[in-house]
Design a protein around this motif. Sequence first.
Motif, mmCIF file in Angstrom:
data_model
loop_
_atom_site.group_PDB
_atom_site.id
_atom_site.type_symbol
_atom_site.label_atom_id
_atom_site.label_comp_id
_atom_site.label_asym_id
_atom_site.label_seq_id
_atom_site.Cartn_x
_atom_site.Cartn_y
_atom_site.Cartn_z
ATOM 1 N N ARG A 22 0.842 -1.056 -0.016
ATOM 2 C CA ARG A 22 0.074 0.110 0.063
ATOM 3 C C ARG A 22 0.902 1.212 -0.044
ATOM 4 N N ALA A 23 1.971 1.256 0.850
ATOM 5 C CA ALA A 23 2.741 2.304 0.741
ATOM 6 C C ALA A 23 3.623 2.695 -0.628
ATOM 7 N N LEU A 24 3.927 1.483 -1.360
ATOM 8 C CA LEU A 24 4.625 1.553 -2.709
ATOM 9 C C LEU A 24 3.600 2.067 -3.588
ATOM 10 N N GLU A 25 2.429 1.628 -3.507
ATOM 11 C CA GLU A 25 1.393 2.096 -4.502
ATOM 12 C C GLU A 25 1.019 3.493 -4.436
ATOM 13 N N LYS A 26 1.079 4.002 -3.143
ATOM 14 C CA LYS A 26 0.600 5.373 -2.777
ATOM 15 C C LYS A 26 1.814 6.237 -3.224
ATOM 16 N N LEU A 27 2.987 5.718 -3.142
ATOM 17 C CA LEU A 27 4.222 6.739 -3.505
ATOM 18 C C LEU A 27 4.376 6.517 -5.004
ATOM 19 N N GLU A 28 3.812 5.452 -5.852
ATOM 20 C CA GLU A 28 3.992 5.108 -7.220
ATOM 21 C C GLU A 28 5.460 4.304 -7.381
ATOM 22 N N LEU A 29 5.830 3.838 -6.387
ATOM 23 C CA LEU A 29 7.059 3.015 -6.251
ATOM 24 C C LEU A 29 6.945 1.743 -7.042
ATOM 25 N N THR A 30 8.151 1.268 -7.860
ATOM 26 C CA THR A 30 8.098 -0.075 -8.561
ATOM 27 C C THR A 30 9.364 -0.760 -8.154
ATOM 28 N N GLU A 31 9.379 -2.019 -8.548
ATOM 29 C CA GLU A 31 10.626 -3.039 -8.260
ATOM 30 C C GLU A 31 11.791 -2.360 -9.018
ATOM 31 N N ASN A 32 13.016 -2.445 -8.321
ATOM 32 C CA ASN A 32 14.209 -1.879 -8.670
ATOM 33 C C ASN A 32 14.359 -0.365 -9.021
ATOM 34 N N GLU A 33 13.412 0.259 -8.205
ATOM 35 C CA GLU A 33 13.478 1.824 -8.551
ATOM 36 C C GLU A 33 14.512 2.363 -7.348
ATOM 37 N N LYS A 34 15.178 3.422 -7.853
ATOM 38 C CA LYS A 34 16.308 3.754 -6.976
ATOM 39 C C LYS A 34 15.563 4.695 -5.737
#
Length: 87
Positions: A22-34
């Motif tokens: 849920r935190a990743l979705e809210k921040l729009e972060l994906t796998e391997n992102e720096k």
Amino acid sequence: MQRKPLTISRWGNSLGVRIPKRALEKLELTENEKLDYEVTNRGLLLKARPKNDFEKLFDGFDLDAYYDKHQGNKEYDFGKPMGREIF
């Protein structure tokens, strides 16, 4: 967003924490992102790096899937250099 504890876990020779989906979705972060990080006197601050325009063009692009579909688009090796090519 509600605060919830994260657990530091061993991953091979390293330690890490898992970031909830849920935190990743809210921040729009994906796998391997720096991420950038900063150690403060209050804790550890993580910040998403802004993407440049070139990176945005390839968001979600799966290179392996592309080559599976388009076998003829891989590099071709012409052999050893014959002149003053620099590699």
